[in-house]
Structures are given as C-alpha cells and as structure tokens.
Design a protein around this motif. Structure first.
Motif, PDB file in Angstrom:
ATOM      1  N   LYS A   5      65.964  48.172  68.080  1.00 29.05           N
ATOM      2  CA  LYS A   5      64.922  49.237  67.754  1.00 29.05           C
ATOM      3  C   LYS A   5      65.280  50.516  67.486  1.00 29.05           C
ATOM      4  N   GLY A   6      64.864  51.249  66.261  1.00 29.45           N
ATOM      5  CA  GLY A   6      65.100  52.337  65.854  1.00 29.45           C
ATOM      6  C   GLY A   6      66.022  52.499  64.812  1.00 29.45           C
ATOM      7  N   GLU A   7      66.465  51.143  64.445  1.00 26.51           N
ATOM      8  CA  GLU A   7      67.463  51.040  63.301  1.00 26.51           C
ATOM      9  C   GLU A   7      66.798  50.865  62.013  1.00 26.51           C
ATOM     10  N   GLY A   8      65.390  50.872  61.906  1.00 26.51           N
ATOM     11  CA  GLY A   8      64.641  50.797  60.739  1.00 26.51           C
ATOM     12  C   GLY A   8      64.388  49.314  60.301  1.00 26.51           C
ATOM     13  N   SER A   9      63.670  49.032  59.200  1.00 29.32           N
ATOM     14  CA  SER A   9      63.362  47.644  58.827  1.00 29.32           C
ATOM     15  C   SER A   9      63.658  47.829  57.327  1.00 29.32           C
ATOM     16  N   GLY A  10      64.103  46.580  56.842  1.00 31.19           N
ATOM     17  CA  GLY A  10      64.328  46.742  55.320  1.00 31.19           C
ATOM     18  C   GLY A  10      64.452  45.181  54.778  1.00 31.19           C
ATOM     19  N   SER A  11      64.212  44.991  53.694  1.00 32.30           N
ATOM     20  CA  SER A  11      64.406  43.731  52.832  1.00 32.30           C
ATOM     21  C   SER A  11      64.616  43.625  51.522  1.00 32.30           C
ATOM     22  N   ILE A  12      65.202  42.833  50.799  1.00 27.83           N
ATOM     23  CA  ILE A  12      65.467  42.809  49.460  1.00 27.83           C
ATOM     24  C   ILE A  12      64.187  42.147  48.589  1.00 27.83           C
ATOM     25  N   HIS A  13      63.816  42.703  47.659  1.00 29.10           N
ATOM     26  CA  HIS A  13      62.758  42.369  46.895  1.00 29.10           C
ATOM     27  C   HIS A  13      63.232  42.237  45.211  1.00 29.10           C
ATOM     28  N   TRP A  14      62.667  41.371  44.719  1.00 36.54           N
ATOM     29  CA  TRP A  14      63.037  41.293  43.214  1.00 36.54           C
ATOM     30  C   TRP A  14      61.783  41.599  42.278  1.00 36.54           C
ATOM     31  N   ARG A  15      62.044  42.351  41.271  1.00 32.33           N
ATOM     32  CA  ARG A  15      61.003  42.821  40.557  1.00 32.33           C
ATOM     33  C   ARG A  15      61.467  42.231  39.034  1.00 32.33           C
ATOM     34  N   THR A  16      60.430  42.073  38.172  1.00 30.90           N
ATOM     35  CA  THR A  16      60.608  41.616  36.956  1.00 30.90           C
ATOM     36  C   THR A  16      60.286  42.807  36.081  1.00 30.90           C
ATOM     37  N   ILE A  17      61.448  43.326  35.313  1.00 28.22           N
ATOM     38  CA  ILE A  17      61.380  44.226  34.183  1.00 28.22           C
ATOM     39  C   ILE A  17      61.504  43.791  32.849  1.00 28.22           C
ATOM     40  N   ILE A  18      60.476  44.329  32.159  1.00 31.89           N
ATOM     41  CA  ILE A  18      60.539  43.741  30.877  1.00 31.89           C
ATOM     42  C   ILE A  18      61.275  45.021  29.960  1.00 31.89           C
ATOM     43  N   LYS A  19      62.302  44.481  29.099  1.00 34.25           N
ATOM     44  CA  LYS A  19      62.885  45.547  28.250  1.00 34.25           C
ATOM     45  C   LYS A  19      63.094  44.918  26.948  1.00 34.25           C
ATOM     46  N   ASN A  20      62.632  45.372  25.952  1.00 32.71           N
ATOM     47  CA  ASN A  20      62.957  45.040  24.487  1.00 32.71           C
ATOM     48  C   ASN A  20      62.236  43.611  24.527  1.00 32.71           C
ATOM     49  N   GLY A  21      61.280  43.298  25.182  1.00 34.39           N
ATOM     50  CA  GLY A  21      60.603  42.041  25.018  1.00 34.39           C
ATOM     51  C   GLY A  21      60.988  40.798  25.969  1.00 34.39           C
ATOM     52  N   ARG A  22      62.165  41.040  26.661  1.00 34.73           N
ATOM     53  CA  ARG A  22      62.745  40.128  27.597  1.00 34.73           C
ATOM     54  C   ARG A  22      62.454  40.425  28.807  1.00 34.73           C
ATOM     55  N   ASP A  23      62.343  39.465  29.710  1.00 33.60           N
ATOM     56  CA  ASP A  23      62.177  39.738  31.306  1.00 33.60           C
ATOM     57  C   ASP A  23      63.501  39.700  31.882  1.00 33.60           C
ATOM     58  N   TYR A  24      63.703  40.811  32.826  1.00 30.37           N
ATOM     59  CA  TYR A  24      65.033  40.747  33.520  1.00 30.37           C
ATOM     60  C   TYR A  24      64.371  40.835  35.117  1.00 30.37           C
ATOM     61  N   GLN A  25      65.346  40.130  36.062  1.00 28.98           N
ATOM     62  CA  GLN A  25      65.296  40.220  37.409  1.00 28.98           C
ATOM     63  C   GLN A  25      66.125  41.431  37.799  1.00 28.98           C
ATOM     64  N   GLN A  26      65.507  42.423  38.694  1.00 31.30           N
ATOM     65  CA  GLN A  26      66.235  43.439  39.206  1.00 31.30           C
ATOM     66  C   GLN A  26      65.840  43.289  40.796  1.00 31.30           C
ATOM     67  N   ALA A  27      66.847  43.638  41.747  1.00 32.81           N
ATOM     68  CA  ALA A  27      66.803  43.739  42.952  1.00 32.81           C
ATOM     69  C   ALA A  27      66.661  45.001  43.609  1.00 32.81           C
ATOM     70  N   TYR A  28      65.633  45.329  44.636  1.00 27.04           N
ATOM     71  CA  TYR A  28      65.367  46.396  45.059  1.00 27.04           C
ATOM     72  C   TYR A  28      65.223  46.410  46.619  1.00 27.04           C
ATOM     73  N   TYR A  29      65.900  47.339  47.543  1.00 26.77           N
ATOM     74  CA  TYR A  29      65.863  47.262  48.925  1.00 26.77           C
ATOM     75  C   TYR A  29      64.493  48.049  49.410  1.00 26.77           C
ATOM     76  N   HIS A  30      63.821  47.450  49.904  1.00 25.35           N
ATOM     77  CA  HIS A  30      62.744  48.222  50.593  1.00 25.35           C
ATOM     78  C   HIS A  30      62.795  48.213  52.025  1.00 25.35           C
ATOM     79  N   TYR A  31      62.602  49.809  52.492  1.00 25.53           N
ATOM     80  CA  TYR A  31      63.074  49.962  53.832  1.00 25.53           C
ATOM     81  C   TYR A  31      61.864  50.893  54.470  1.00 25.53           C
ATOM     82  N   GLU A  32      61.729  50.869  55.792  1.00 28.54           N
ATOM     83  CA  GLU A  32      60.687  51.707  56.259  1.00 28.54           C
ATOM     84  C   GLU A  32      61.570  52.180  57.765  1.00 28.54           C
ATOM     85  N   PHE A  33      61.257  53.522  58.347  1.00 30.21           N
ATOM     86  CA  PHE A  33      61.530  54.128  59.449  1.00 30.21           C
ATOM     87  C   PHE A  33      60.494  54.392  60.303  1.00 30.21           C
ATOM     88  N   TRP A  34      60.603  53.933  61.603  1.00 30.89           N
ATOM     89  CA  TRP A  34      59.412  54.261  62.376  1.00 30.89           C
ATOM     90  C   TRP A  34      59.865  55.054  63.504  1.00 30.89           C
TER      91      TRP A  34
END
Length: 77
Positions: A5-34
């Motif tokens: 408790k108190g260390e926060g919460s977080g997880s890895i999520h993947w988003r699809t990014i479209i660049k020059n007509g091609r799809d790429y998967q990028q990882a993002y770290y979503h986090y929260e502090f309460w």
C-alpha cells in the motif's frame, strides 16, 4: 502478488500508432498514485524499446511504481 500500500499502481498497455500508413505497436506504462481514497496522479509514459524488457521484469516482480518511473526518467532517485 501485489504491491504494498502506498507504492502506487501501474500496468503496461499497448497502443496502435499509425505512421505513414503502417500500424505500429507501442508500449506505455499507465500509473496512478492514491492517498486516503483520493487519486493524486493518473498518467502514462511511453516505454522505449530498449527499456521494455527491464520494465516488464520490474512489473512482474511488482516493484514500486516510483522505481519504474525512475527507470523511465520521470523521477529523480
């Protein structure tokens, strides 16, 4: 296994990014502090490919969110 408790919460999520007509998967770290039932911070941070394996390992070990954000360059040690 959970974070302490108190260390926060977080997880890895993947988003699809479209660049020059091609799809790429990028990882993002979503986090929260309460604190006492109130959310103080809710945000996300891009995970560079060179750090992805390290972040995944830390997430699996349930390291403190602050430690993961330090690795990503968000917080000072």
């Amino acid at each position: 296994m959970r974070r302490n408790k108190g260390e926060g919460s977080g997880s890895i999520h993947w988003r699809t990014i479209i660049k020059n007509g091609r799809d790429y998967q990028q990882a993002y770290y979503h986090y929260e502090f309460w604190s006492e039932g109130d959310r103080l911070v809710k945000s996300s941070r891009y995970i560079p490919k060179r750090l992805l394996n390290h972040v995944q390992q830390m997430e699996q070990e349930k390291a403190a969110v602050k430690e993961i954000l330090q690795l990503l360059g968000m917080m000072k040690p």
